[in-house]
Design a protein around this motif. Structure first.
Motif, PDB file in Angstrom:
ATOM      1  N   GLU A  30      51.587 -68.736 -18.700  1.00 24.98           N
ATOM      2  CA  GLU A  30      51.154 -69.032 -20.403  1.00 24.98           C
ATOM      3  C   GLU A  30      49.322 -69.131 -19.523  1.00 24.98           C
ATOM      4  OE1 GLU A  30      52.063 -70.352 -24.255  1.00 24.98           O
ATOM      5  OE2 GLU A  30      52.233 -72.025 -22.633  1.00 24.98           O
ATOM      6  N   HIS A  33      48.069 -66.097 -18.973  1.00 23.99           N
ATOM      7  CA  HIS A  33      48.053 -65.371 -20.147  1.00 23.99           C
ATOM      8  C   HIS A  33      47.318 -65.662 -21.582  1.00 23.99           C
ATOM      9  CE1 HIS A  33      50.073 -63.225 -23.966  1.00 23.99           C
ATOM     10  NE2 HIS A  33      50.703 -64.358 -24.820  1.00 23.99           N
ATOM     11  N   LEU A  37      43.443 -63.115 -22.101  1.00 21.91           N
ATOM     12  CA  LEU A  37      43.039 -63.501 -23.608  1.00 21.91           C
ATOM     13  C   LEU A  37      41.830 -63.571 -23.676  1.00 21.91           C
ATOM     14  CD1 LEU A  37      43.166 -63.956 -26.776  1.00 21.91           C
ATOM     15  CD2 LEU A  37      43.535 -66.471 -25.968  1.00 21.91           C
ATOM     16  N   PHE A  76      43.601 -57.187 -21.090  1.00 23.39           N
ATOM     17  CA  PHE A  76      45.131 -56.384 -22.526  1.00 23.39           C
ATOM     18  C   PHE A  76      46.344 -56.433 -21.429  1.00 23.39           C
ATOM     19  CE2 PHE A  76      43.935 -57.673 -26.572  1.00 23.39           C
ATOM     20  CZ  PHE A  76      42.280 -56.677 -27.053  1.00 23.39           C
ATOM     21  N   THR A  79      47.523 -59.379 -20.428  1.00 27.66           N
ATOM     22  CA  THR A  79      48.053 -60.336 -21.495  1.00 27.66           C
ATOM     23  C   THR A  79      49.525 -60.092 -21.879  1.00 27.66           C
ATOM     24  OG1 THR A  79      45.814 -60.883 -21.982  1.00 27.66           O
ATOM     25  CG2 THR A  79      47.540 -60.960 -23.725  1.00 27.66           C
ATOM     26  N   MET A  80      49.213 -58.393 -21.795  1.00 26.02           N
ATOM     27  CA  MET A  80      50.998 -58.128 -22.678  1.00 26.02           C
ATOM     28  C   MET A  80      51.692 -58.044 -21.313  1.00 26.02           C
ATOM     29  SD  MET A  80      50.736 -56.876 -25.304  1.00 26.02           S
ATOM     30  CE  MET A  80      48.448 -56.084 -26.588  1.00 26.02           C
ATOM     31  N   GLY A  83      52.654 -61.803 -21.860  1.00 21.73           N
ATOM     32  CA  GLY A  83      53.327 -62.263 -22.774  1.00 21.73           C
ATOM     33  C   GLY A  83      54.827 -61.955 -23.103  1.00 21.73           C
ATOM     34  N   LEU A  94      62.574 -66.968 -29.999  1.00 20.42           N
ATOM     35  CA  LEU A  94      61.298 -66.025 -30.244  1.00 20.42           C
ATOM     36  C   LEU A  94      61.934 -64.945 -31.388  1.00 20.42           C
ATOM     37  CD1 LEU A  94      59.833 -65.931 -26.639  1.00 20.42           C
ATOM     38  CD2 LEU A  94      59.000 -67.694 -29.200  1.00 20.42           C
ATOM     39  N   LYS A 103      53.251 -62.746 -35.021  1.00 17.88           N
ATOM     40  CA  LYS A 103      52.368 -62.183 -34.291  1.00 17.88           C
ATOM     41  C   LYS A 103      52.522 -60.815 -33.322  1.00 17.88           C
ATOM     42  CE  LYS A 103      51.008 -63.975 -29.526  1.00 17.88           C
ATOM     43  NZ  LYS A 103      51.278 -64.339 -28.234  1.00 17.88           N
ATOM     44  N   ILE A 107      49.950 -58.020 -33.715  1.00 13.50           N
ATOM     45  CA  ILE A 107      49.260 -57.136 -32.517  1.00 13.50           C
ATOM     46  C   ILE A 107      49.697 -55.312 -32.933  1.00 13.50           C
ATOM     47  CG2 ILE A 107      49.856 -56.539 -29.707  1.00 13.50           C
ATOM     48  CD1 ILE A 107      50.439 -59.506 -29.646  1.00 13.50           C
ATOM     49  N   TRP A 149      42.601 -59.296 -34.501  1.00 12.67           N
ATOM     50  CA  TRP A 149      42.762 -60.714 -32.980  1.00 12.67           C
ATOM     51  C   TRP A 149      42.722 -61.826 -33.719  1.00 12.67           C
ATOM     52  CZ3 TRP A 149      45.404 -58.366 -29.959  1.00 12.67           C
ATOM     53  CH2 TRP A 149      45.137 -56.805 -29.577  1.00 12.67           C
ATOM     54  N   VAL A 152      46.330 -62.984 -34.254  1.00 11.84           N
ATOM     55  CA  VAL A 152      46.875 -62.564 -32.537  1.00 11.84           C
ATOM     56  C   VAL A 152      47.064 -64.505 -32.432  1.00 11.84           C
ATOM     57  CG1 VAL A 152      47.321 -61.642 -31.133  1.00 11.84           C
ATOM     58  CG2 VAL A 152      47.452 -60.322 -32.910  1.00 11.84           C
ATOM     59  N   GLY A 156      50.000 -66.507 -32.266  1.00  8.69           N
ATOM     60  CA  GLY A 156      50.099 -67.227 -30.509  1.00  8.69           C
ATOM     61  C   GLY A 156      50.303 -68.910 -30.908  1.00  8.69           C
ATOM     62  N   ARG A 157      49.149 -69.989 -30.783  1.00 13.09           N
ATOM     63  CA  ARG A 157      49.178 -70.757 -30.536  1.00 13.09           C
ATOM     64  C   ARG A 157      50.283 -71.436 -31.381  1.00 13.09           C
ATOM     65  NH1 ARG A 157      49.081 -74.305 -27.910  1.00 13.09           N
ATOM     66  NH2 ARG A 157      47.916 -76.158 -28.135  1.00 13.09           N
ATOM     67  N   ILE A 159      53.317 -71.210 -32.061  1.00 11.79           N
ATOM     68  CA  ILE A 159      54.084 -70.553 -31.532  1.00 11.79           C
ATOM     69  C   ILE A 159      55.559 -71.934 -30.840  1.00 11.79           C
ATOM     70  CG2 ILE A 159      55.916 -69.716 -29.582  1.00 11.79           C
ATOM     71  CD1 ILE A 159      54.182 -66.906 -30.263  1.00 11.79           C
ATOM     72  N   PRO A 160      54.271 -72.552 -30.532  1.00 14.17           N
ATOM     73  CA  PRO A 160      54.945 -73.497 -29.584  1.00 14.17           C
ATOM     74  C   PRO A 160      55.462 -75.122 -30.791  1.00 14.17           C
ATOM     75  CG  PRO A 160      52.812 -73.418 -28.204  1.00 14.17           C
ATOM     76  CD  PRO A 160      53.059 -72.080 -29.576  1.00 14.17           C
TER      77      PRO A 160
HETATM   78  C1  HEM Z   1      46.620 -59.453 -26.266  1.00 18.03           C
HETATM   79  C2  HEM Z   1      47.832 -60.043 -27.012  1.00 18.03           C
HETATM   80  C3  HEM Z   1      47.683 -61.239 -27.359  1.00 18.03           C
HETATM   81  C4  HEM Z   1      47.098 -62.145 -27.478  1.00 18.03           C
HETATM   82  C5  HEM Z   1      45.597 -62.948 -27.483  1.00 18.03           C
HETATM   83  C6  HEM Z   1      48.003 -63.638 -27.146  1.00 18.03           C
HETATM   84  C7  HEM Z   1      47.696 -65.150 -27.384  1.00 18.03           C
HETATM   85  C8  HEM Z   1      48.412 -66.344 -27.495  1.00 18.03           C
HETATM   86  C9  HEM Z   1      47.949 -67.303 -27.481  1.00 18.03           C
HETATM   87  C10 HEM Z   1      46.633 -67.438 -27.789  1.00 18.03           C
HETATM   88  C11 HEM Z   1      49.195 -67.740 -26.983  1.00 18.03           C
HETATM   89  C12 HEM Z   1      49.106 -69.708 -26.785  1.00 18.03           C
HETATM   90  C13 HEM Z   1      49.300 -70.537 -25.773  1.00 18.03           C
HETATM   91  C14 HEM Z   1      49.342 -71.418 -25.648  1.00 18.03           C
HETATM   92  O1  HEM Z   1      49.931 -72.852 -26.893  1.00 18.03           O
HETATM   93  O2  HEM Z   1      48.557 -72.323 -25.052  1.00 18.03           O
HETATM   94  C15 HEM Z   1      50.234 -67.314 -27.558  1.00 18.03           C
HETATM   95  C16 HEM Z   1      51.814 -68.027 -26.878  1.00 18.03           C
HETATM   96  C17 HEM Z   1      52.394 -67.199 -26.539  1.00 18.03           C
HETATM   97  N1  HEM Z   1      52.522 -65.507 -26.161  1.00 18.03           N
HETATM   98 FE1  HEM Z   1      51.017 -64.310 -26.294  1.00 18.03          FE
HETATM   99  N2  HEM Z   1      48.656 -63.040 -26.855  1.00 18.03           N
HETATM  100  C18 HEM Z   1      48.801 -61.792 -26.643  1.00 18.03           C
HETATM  101  C19 HEM Z   1      50.889 -61.070 -26.531  1.00 18.03           C
HETATM  102  C20 HEM Z   1      51.375 -61.293 -26.256  1.00 18.03           C
HETATM  103  C21 HEM Z   1      52.908 -60.944 -26.393  1.00 18.03           C
HETATM  104  C22 HEM Z   1      52.669 -58.767 -26.161  1.00 18.03           C
HETATM  105  C23 HEM Z   1      53.705 -61.399 -26.041  1.00 18.03           C
HETATM  106  C24 HEM Z   1      55.560 -60.929 -25.965  1.00 18.03           C
HETATM  107  C25 HEM Z   1      56.072 -60.126 -26.011  1.00 18.03           C
HETATM  108  C26 HEM Z   1      53.792 -62.725 -26.344  1.00 18.03           C
HETATM  109  C27 HEM Z   1      54.317 -64.279 -26.285  1.00 18.03           C
HETATM  110  C28 HEM Z   1      53.603 -65.249 -26.028  1.00 18.03           C
HETATM  111  C29 HEM Z   1      54.620 -66.552 -26.232  1.00 18.03           C
HETATM  112  C30 HEM Z   1      56.099 -66.590 -25.977  1.00 18.03           C
HETATM  113  C31 HEM Z   1      53.679 -67.614 -26.288  1.00 18.03           C
HETATM  114  C32 HEM Z   1      54.350 -69.056 -26.138  1.00 18.03           C
HETATM  115  C33 HEM Z   1      54.124 -69.305 -25.544  1.00 18.03           C
HETATM  116  C34 HEM Z   1      54.905 -70.790 -25.876  1.00 18.03           C
HETATM  117  O3  HEM Z   1      55.829 -71.491 -25.609  1.00 18.03           O
HETATM  118  O4  HEM Z   1      54.142 -71.738 -25.227  1.00 18.03           O
HETATM  119  N3  HEM Z   1      52.067 -63.165 -26.354  1.00 18.03           N
HETATM  120  N4  HEM Z   1      50.062 -66.259 -26.657  1.00 18.03           N
END
Ligand code: HEM
Length: 164
Positions: A30, A33, A37, A76, A79-80, A83, A94, A103, A107, A149, A152, A156-157, A159-160
């Motif tokens: 993460e 990730h 980002l 990217f 991140t992908m 992710g 999820l 999210k 994207i 974005w 996104v 993303g933030r 989710i947890p």
């Molecule tokens: C450029 C694209 C993306 C951006 C900008 C992005 C951004 C973020 C951010 C800001 C978080 C929160 C991190 C945190 O809580 O500390 C996050 C969490 C997460 N992202 Fe992404 N993400 C991207 C692409 C993806 C993709 C493609 C997937 C999956 C197919 C994904 C799956 C996840 C998951 C599952 C979490 C939650 C993790 C948790 O439980 O804490 N992300 N993402």
């Protein structure tokens, strides 16, 4: 195979299980990730803010695009990839989490917007990049990118907070 059955396959996989059970693997993934980002969406925001005329007004747009494009594409990719790993670790939950599906939708829309910009404007930036007034399509793509974005990152933030 149904989407849920495929999600179960990923969730029960060795990668999914070890990411969930290891003390450090998930937070490290993460963390990477978020680094991805910063390199991707972070740099893209500087390009968009330049296009809408809010920063770096003295720096020519073709120069900014040429210098930052390789870094943000690398960001990217990171991140992908991370992710996808984060998804495998929690796939069964999820896949049914609305904020995660939103999210992914944001994207896709942001990706279409970026592809449209590159195809229509990015590849011939020498023709319009030095003008004081930019084409309307460029401004629409830049504001669209800033909004999509941001959505996104926010989803993303969330989710947890909205899962488990
Ligand atoms: C450029 C694209 C993306 C951006 C900008 C992005 C951004 C973020 C951010 C800001 C978080 C929160 C991190 C945190 O809580 O500390 C996050 C969490 C997460 N992202 Fe992404 N993400 C991207 C692409 C993806 C993709 C493609 C997937 C999956 C197919 C994904 C799956 C996840 C998951 C599952 C979490 C939650 C993790 C948790 O439980 O804490 N992300 N993402």
């Amino acid at each position: 195979m149904s989407v849920l059955a495929f999600a179960e396959l990923l969730y029960d996989s060795e990668i999914g299980t070890s990411l969930r059970e290891s003390l450090f693997a998930f937070p490290i993934v993460e963390g990477i990730h978020l680094i991805g980002l910063a390199l991707s969406v972070g740099l893209l925001f500087f390009i968009d803010l330049r296009l809408v005329g809010l920063v770096f007004r003295h720096v020519p747009i073709p120069q900014i695009l040429k210098q930052l494009r390789p870094w943000l594409l690398g960001g990217f990719a990171v991140t992908m990839a991370t992710g996808a790993l984060l998804f495998v670790a929690g796939a069964t939950k999820l896949i049914e989490l609305p904020v995660f599906l939103w999210k992914l939708a944001f994207i896709v829309f942001a990706g279409i917007n970026a592809a449209w910009f590159e195809f229509k404007w990015g590849r011939n930036v020498q023709q319009w990049g030095y003008a004081t007034t930019l084409p309307t399509g460029v401004l629409v793509a830049a504001w669209g990118s800033l909004i999509l974005w941001s959505l996104v990152v926010i989803t993303g933030r969330l989710i947890p907070y909205l899962s488990y």
